[in-house]
Every structure is written in structure tokens, then in C-alpha cells.
Design an enzyme around this catalytic site. Structure first.
Site, short mmCIF file in Angstrom:
data_model
loop_
_atom_site.label_atom_id
_atom_site.label_comp_id
_atom_site.label_asym_id
_atom_site.label_seq_id
_atom_site.Cartn_x
_atom_site.Cartn_y
_atom_site.Cartn_z
N ARG A 87 -1.19 -6.30 -8.59
CA ARG A 87 -0.05 -7.13 -8.21
C ARG A 87 0.24 -8.25 -9.18
O ARG A 87 1.36 -8.46 -9.62
CB ARG A 87 -0.28 -7.75 -6.81
CG ARG A 87 -0.21 -6.75 -5.69
CD ARG A 87 -0.73 -7.33 -4.41
NE ARG A 87 -2.12 -7.71 -4.57
CZ ARG A 87 -2.94 -8.05 -3.59
NH1 ARG A 87 -2.49 -8.09 -2.36
NH2 ARG A 87 -4.19 -8.37 -3.82
N HIS A 122 0.84 -1.21 0.00
CA HIS A 122 0.00 0.00 0.00
C HIS A 122 0.87 1.26 0.00
O HIS A 122 0.62 2.21 -0.73
CB HIS A 122 -0.89 0.05 1.26
CG HIS A 122 -1.95 -1.00 1.32
ND1 HIS A 122 -2.20 -1.73 2.44
CD2 HIS A 122 -2.85 -1.41 0.39
CE1 HIS A 122 -3.21 -2.56 2.21
NE2 HIS A 122 -3.61 -2.40 0.97
N LYS A 164 -18.52 -5.60 8.00
CA LYS A 164 -17.34 -6.45 7.80
C LYS A 164 -16.50 -6.46 9.08
O LYS A 164 -16.18 -5.39 9.63
CB LYS A 164 -16.51 -5.87 6.64
CG LYS A 164 -15.49 -6.85 6.08
CD LYS A 164 -14.84 -6.26 4.84
CE LYS A 164 -13.51 -6.91 4.56
NZ LYS A 164 -12.72 -6.19 3.58
N SER A 218 -3.01 -7.67 2.71
CA SER A 218 -3.46 -7.48 4.09
C SER A 218 -3.98 -8.80 4.66
O SER A 218 -3.77 -9.09 5.85
CB SER A 218 -4.58 -6.44 4.14
OG SER A 218 -4.08 -5.18 3.82
O1 PNS Z 1 -8.69 -3.12 -0.17
P1 PNS Z 1 -9.92 -3.71 -0.80
O2 PNS Z 1 -10.72 -4.44 0.25
O3 PNS Z 1 -9.64 -4.53 -2.01
O4 PNS Z 1 -10.82 -2.44 -1.28
C1 PNS Z 1 -12.08 -2.65 -1.83
C2 PNS Z 1 -12.85 -1.33 -1.99
C3 PNS Z 1 -12.90 -0.57 -0.68
C4 PNS Z 1 -12.14 -0.47 -3.02
C5 PNS Z 1 -14.29 -1.70 -2.48
O5 PNS Z 1 -14.81 -2.67 -1.65
C6 PNS Z 1 -15.24 -0.50 -2.48
O6 PNS Z 1 -15.07 0.40 -3.24
N1 PNS Z 1 -16.25 -0.54 -1.61
C7 PNS Z 1 -17.22 0.53 -1.49
C8 PNS Z 1 -18.60 0.09 -1.96
C9 PNS Z 1 -18.76 0.26 -3.45
O7 PNS Z 1 -18.60 1.35 -3.97
N2 PNS Z 1 -19.12 -0.83 -4.14
C10 PNS Z 1 -19.38 -0.80 -5.57
C11 PNS Z 1 -18.12 -0.89 -6.40
S1 PNS Z 1 -17.31 -2.43 -6.20
#
Ligand code: PNS
Length: 161
Positions: free
Chosen positions: A90, A17, A41, A128
Site C-alpha cells: 500500500r 484485499h 492471536k 483490517s
Molecule cells: O494480513 P497479515 O496479518 O499481514 O498476514 C501476515 C501473514 C499471515 C502473512 C504472516 O503472519 C504469516 O505468514 N504467518 C505465518 C507464520 C510464518 O510463516 N511466519 C514466518 C514468516 S513471517
């Protein structure tokens, strides 16, 4: 001014990150790190702990801000005065998930672009979830995360005991 949003769960923040944050802070005028607050979550660290940690880790980067968000990412991006989402890429295993995320966000708001920064090879194996697993099993995860992350997680371990 080009403002980009780097969203994620950051549970916890890893060296991968931090690499993306420092590189994106060079590419964009301002980078907003968006920490997802999803009460449904179960996370290792609270949203406040994740935000505080990332603020500490980015204090040397003057054009980086850290905020939490809940709800839709595209709404947070718009509220941040941005139309750019930055994600780290990645390996090919990231492809399906990242495509789904980028295309869903584009469907929700076609002004929003997702930009990928390819991880440096030394960070491709870091996630993570792997850090959480090693932490929970009492294994050494210190090469995967900044020292501040180790400090916070070990403090948490002591508090729980
Ligand atoms: O680090 P991560 O868990 O891969 O991040 C995921 C994240 C936070 C980018 C994704 O879950 C997110 O954008 N959540 C917010 C809800 C949302 O907008 N959902 C619709 C698009 S997937």
C-alpha cells in the site's frame, strides 16, 4: 500451471484485499487465499467465519480457492503446489514489514518467491486494523469493506449484545 498463494489474517476482509484477489486471479492460473489460523492471536472473527466470508466474496472467481492454514506460510505454499506468495503493497509504511516477511520466507525456502501487487490509490488507506477500530467504536466503516463484511460484523454485534 502457475499457482500463487495470497496469505493474510483477513480479520476482516476489506476492499483492499478484494482488489488484490481479483487482480492476482488474472495474473495467475490459480490463486489460493490462505487465511492464517493463529489460536494465540485474538481475532474479531473466527477462522471459520473469515474463510466462509472470503469464499462468499470470491464465488464469482472460478480460479480462486480459500483455505485456512497454521504454522509456517512456506509450508502451506509448498503443500498448495505453489512457490509464489502474493502480497499487496500500500505505502512506504508497509515496506519494513513486507521486506522482513519476504526475506524470512526466502530464508526458510529459497524456492519461494514473493510478488507484490501495488494497491490502487483508493485502497491505500484501508487496513483490517482500521476497520476493526472503527467497528469497535461504532463508526462508519462501510466504505472500506464489501457489503458481506458489514453484514457479518453487524450480525456479530447483535449476537454479542
Ligand atoms: O494480513 P497479515 O496479518 O499481514 O498476514 C501476515 C501473514 C499471515 C502473512 C504472516 O503472519 C504469516 O505468514 N504467518 C505465518 C507464520 C510464518 O510463516 N511466519 C514466518 C514468516 S513471517
Amino acid at each position: 500451471m502457475r499457482i500463487a498463494v495470497y496469505p493474510g489474517s483477513f480479520d476482516p476482509a476489506t476492499n483492499g484485499h478484494m482488489d488484490i484477489i481479483s487482480r492476482a486471479s488474472v495474473v495467475f492460473d490459480k490463486l489460493i487465499v490462505g487465511v492464517l489460523h493463529n489460536p494465540e492471536k485474538a481475532c474479531l472473527l473466527s477462522v471459520d467465519q473469515r474463510v466462509t466470508l472470503l469464499k462468499k466474496l470470491t464465488q464469482a472467481l472460478p480460479n480462486v480457492e480459500v483455505h485456512s492454514f497454521n504454522g509456517l506460510l512456506v509450508d502451506f505454499v509448498e503443500q498448495s503446489g505453489s512457490n509464489i506468495i502474493v502480497r499487496g503493497f500500500r505505502a512506504i509504511s508497509d515496506f519494513e514489514y513486507e521486506m522482513q516477511l519476504a526475506q524470512t520466507n526466502a530464508m526458510l525456502n529459497n524456492q519461494v518467491e514473493t510478488v507484490f501487487l501495488v494497491s490502487k490509490t483508493e485502497y491505500v488507506y484501508i487496513s483490517s486494523s482500521m476497520v476493526r477500530q472503527l467497528y469497535q467504536l461504532g463508526a462508519d466503516y462501510s466504505k472500506m469493506v464489501p457489503a458481506e463484511t458489514v453484514h457479518l460484523l453487524e450480525q456479530r454485534r447483535k449476537e454479542i449484545k
